[in-house]
Design an enzyme around this catalytic site. Structure first.
Site, PDB file in Angstrom:
ATOM      1  N   HIS A   1       0.816  -1.227   0.000  1.00 47.89           N
ATOM      2  CA  HIS A   1       0.000   0.000   0.000  1.00 47.89           C
ATOM      3  C   HIS A   1       0.848   1.276   0.000  1.00 47.89           C
ATOM      4  O   HIS A   1       0.349   2.350  -0.292  1.00 47.89           O
ATOM      5  CB  HIS A   1      -0.920   0.037   1.226  1.00 47.89           C
ATOM      6  CG  HIS A   1      -1.965  -1.031   1.224  1.00 47.89           C
ATOM      7  ND1 HIS A   1      -2.842  -1.202   0.180  1.00 47.89           N
ATOM      8  CD2 HIS A   1      -2.265  -2.002   2.130  1.00 47.89           C
ATOM      9  CE1 HIS A   1      -3.645  -2.229   0.445  1.00 47.89           C
ATOM     10  NE2 HIS A   1      -3.309  -2.733   1.621  1.00 47.89           N
TER      11      HIS A   1
ATOM     12  N   ASP B   1      -2.663 -10.501  -2.125  1.00 48.76           N
ATOM     13  CA  ASP B   1      -3.255  -9.994  -0.887  1.00 48.76           C
ATOM     14  C   ASP B   1      -4.725  -9.654  -1.159  1.00 48.76           C
ATOM     15  O   ASP B   1      -5.087  -9.323  -2.288  1.00 48.76           O
ATOM     16  CB  ASP B   1      -2.478  -8.743  -0.441  1.00 48.76           C
ATOM     17  CG  ASP B   1      -2.899  -8.221   0.918  1.00 48.76           C
ATOM     18  OD1 ASP B   1      -2.204  -8.545   1.901  1.00 48.76           O
ATOM     19  OD2 ASP B   1      -3.921  -7.496   1.014  1.00 48.76           O
TER      20      ASP B   1
ATOM     21  N   TYR C   1      -4.629 -11.791   8.671  1.00 48.84           N
ATOM     22  CA  TYR C   1      -4.857 -11.397  10.065  1.00 48.84           C
ATOM     23  C   TYR C   1      -5.537 -12.447  10.933  1.00 48.84           C
ATOM     24  O   TYR C   1      -5.871 -12.162  12.078  1.00 48.84           O
ATOM     25  CB  TYR C   1      -5.592 -10.046  10.088  1.00 48.84           C
ATOM     26  CG  TYR C   1      -4.836  -9.065   9.214  1.00 48.84           C
ATOM     27  CD1 TYR C   1      -3.632  -8.516   9.648  1.00 48.84           C
ATOM     28  CD2 TYR C   1      -5.245  -8.798   7.900  1.00 48.84           C
ATOM     29  CE1 TYR C   1      -2.867  -7.705   8.819  1.00 48.84           C
ATOM     30  CE2 TYR C   1      -4.485  -7.986   7.066  1.00 48.84           C
ATOM     31  CZ  TYR C   1      -3.305  -7.443   7.532  1.00 48.84           C
ATOM     32  OH  TYR C   1      -2.545  -6.666   6.704  1.00 48.84           O
TER      33      TYR C   1
HETATM   34  C1  SP5 Z   1      -1.183  -5.094   4.165  1.00 47.36           C
HETATM   35  C2  SP5 Z   1      -2.672  -5.059   4.396  1.00 47.36           C
HETATM   36  O1  SP5 Z   1      -3.313  -6.101   4.318  1.00 47.36           O
HETATM   37  N1  SP5 Z   1      -3.231  -3.904   4.749  1.00 47.36           N
HETATM   38  C3  SP5 Z   1      -4.635  -3.790   4.937  1.00 47.36           C
HETATM   39  C4  SP5 Z   1      -5.049  -2.618   5.755  1.00 47.36           C
HETATM   40  C5  SP5 Z   1      -6.540  -2.503   5.859  1.00 47.36           C
HETATM   41  N2  SP5 Z   1      -6.935  -1.499   6.774  1.00 47.36           N
HETATM   42  C6  SP5 Z   1      -8.276  -0.980   6.729  1.00 47.36           C
HETATM   43  C7  SP5 Z   1      -9.312  -2.035   6.788  1.00 47.36           C
HETATM   44  C8  SP5 Z   1     -10.710  -1.488   6.818  1.00 47.36           C
HETATM   45  C9  SP5 Z   1     -11.647  -2.642   6.966  1.00 47.36           C
HETATM   46  N3  SP5 Z   1     -12.982  -2.232   7.060  1.00 47.36           N
HETATM   47  C10 SP5 Z   1     -13.876  -3.352   7.256  1.00 47.36           C
HETATM   48  C11 SP5 Z   1     -14.234  -4.037   5.975  1.00 47.36           C
HETATM   49  C12 SP5 Z   1     -14.505  -5.503   6.155  1.00 47.36           C
HETATM   50  N4  SP5 Z   1     -15.078  -6.079   4.983  1.00 47.36           N
HETATM   51 ZN    ZN Z   2      -4.298  -6.931   2.819  1.00 51.12          ZN
END
Ligand code: SP5
Ligand code: ZN
Length: 406
Positions: free
Chosen positions: A215, A256, A387
């Site tokens: 990202h 990913d 995760y």
């Molecule tokens: C490296 C990586 O996997 N980064 C991901 C970071 C995501 N962060 C924000 C996630 C927001 C999730 N919101 C809930 C949606 C579930 N469907």
């Molecule tokens: Zn991710």
């Protein structure tokens, strides 16, 4: 990384079918190399998720789970742990045991990321502590992001250290603790070392990078990413093969759950690098990852986004992997990079596909099987997200089984 070593490489354009088969067999006999650095465990932060400030889902335990699972099966892989004499203080990259490796890291970071941004990552925590904004064990988190809609002039790095943290980030999932830079540098070094080992040993290499990278843009952290490890790896490969004018043709497969906006951005105008991503449609990072983003100018067609609707089954996913493989084969890459995330796993708190542990074997097989046309392209695998901490090791083992490590 001399050419004499590099030219011993297995290339897809081998002279004859039997030669190719022989090379393929040789490659299969060699074990996968896994690179690990415990300095990647030091970074530990918080994030704003929904409307709560919580311990970041991107935790040291993720890496521990993967490393211990692989270590238990050490007969199947060679795990090389990068060791250093001292821990490496914030901003003091010379604390590393291997000054040469750091010269390489600094040069590659300067070539691929904004210099002010890297300086910010190295120094901002100490600055906040010195100004009494946070205690030593506190976290740097942004408050006000850069506003780009001002008609009068482009945004400039603000003087205020509090404001700077928002200038160099695009979300609130990239907190910075005392040891964050140490882990960022260790993670990027693994990506560089992975390329070196791939070139030197003809083996595929898995770099257990943490923090992840896909990202991160040239000047903004986001989505747990601070330095784009895939970008650094490709630049490391290019500097090792700079005798070629155009640079080697490279394919990056991003598996990913989230779209790798930073990697896409970096190579968007670059015809020598094909970026292919399979990711959740309309999911984080929300503003990129659409099908119509196909690359620019001479690089048109060298960016391929394959978004998949939320709740997708493994069959639907595998269909896209098959398509991604066809597109990569047509591109005829000399090297393959995989941005590998396990947040495609069923039940991941940040993803919503339905992939189960044994499916990772099929996914890797689809990429690497004899008939795919990609099976003998030298590859580096870089860890990104995922995760469901307790399943990461198992999922990685399943993936590597499908990759051909039996
Ligand atoms: C490296 C990586 O996997 N980064 C991901 C970071 C995501 N962060 C924000 C996630 C927001 C999730 N919101 C809930 C949606 C579930 N469907
Ligand atoms: Zn991710």
């Amino acid at each position: 990384m001399s050419e004499s070593v590099a030219s011993g490489h297995v290339h897809a354009n081998a002279s004859s079918a039997s030669e190719m088969q022989k090379q393929s067999q040789e490659l299969k006999q060699t074990r996968l190399l896994v690179l690990y650095d415990r300095a990647c465990l030091l970074h530990k932060t918080i994030e704003l998720l929904g409307s709560s400030l919580v311990p970041a889902y991107e935790s040291p335990e993720r890496l521990e789970n993967i490393h211990s699972a692989l270590a238990k099966h050490s007969g199947r892989f060679e795990i090389v742990e990068v060791k250093r004499q001292s821990g490496g203080n914030n901003g003091n990259v010379n604390a590393d045991a291997n000054a040469n490796a750091d010269g390489t890291l600094d040069a590659l970071l300067a070539a691929s990321h904004d210099v002010g941004y890297i300086q910010h990552l190295k120094t901002i925590h100490a600055k906040w502590v010195a100004e009494g904004l946070i205690p030593e064990d506190g976290q740097v988190l942004p408050e006000c992001f850069r506003v780009t809609s001002v008609a009068s002039r482009a945004p400039r790095e603000p003087v205020d250290p509090f404001a700077r943290s928002g200038y160099y980030a695009f979300d609130m999932s990239t907190g910075i603790c005392k040891d964050t830079w140490t882990s960022i540098a260790a993670s990027a070094r693994l990506a560089i070392e992975a390329v070196r080992h791939m070139l030197d040993s003809k083996r595929d290499v898995l770099a257990l990078c943490r923090p992840p990278g896909h990202h991160c843009t040239t000047n903004m952290a986001g989505g747990y990413c601070y330095v784009n490890n895939a970008v650094v790896a490709v630049e490391a490969l290019r500097s090792a093969k700079k005798e070629k004018e155009e640079g080697p043709k490279v394919a990056i497969l991003d598996l990913d759950f989230h779209h790798g906006n930073g990697t896409q951005d970096y190579f968007y105008h670059d015809p020598a690098v094909l970026y292919v991503s399979i990711h959740g449609e309309n999911e984080y990072p929300y503003y990129t990852g659409f099908r119509e983003e196909a690359g620019n100018g001479r690089a048109e067609g060298a960016n391929v986004n394959l978004p998949l609707k939320t709740g997708a089954s493994v069959e639907e996913y595998l269909e896209l992997v098959g398509r991604a493989v066809e597109i990569m084969v047509a591109f005829e890459p000399e090297f393959l990079f995989v941005s590998l995330g396990f947040d495609t796993f069923k039940g991941d708190p940040l993803g919503c596909f339905m992939i189960e542990t044994e499916d990772y074997e099929k996914i890797a097989e689809c990429v690497r099987q004899e008939s795919s046309g990609l099976s003998i392209v030298p590859a580096v695998i870089l860890l990104e997200g995922g995760y469901v901490v307790q399943k990461l090791g198992e999922n990685m083992l399943a993936f590597l089984k499908g990759w051909g490590v039996r």
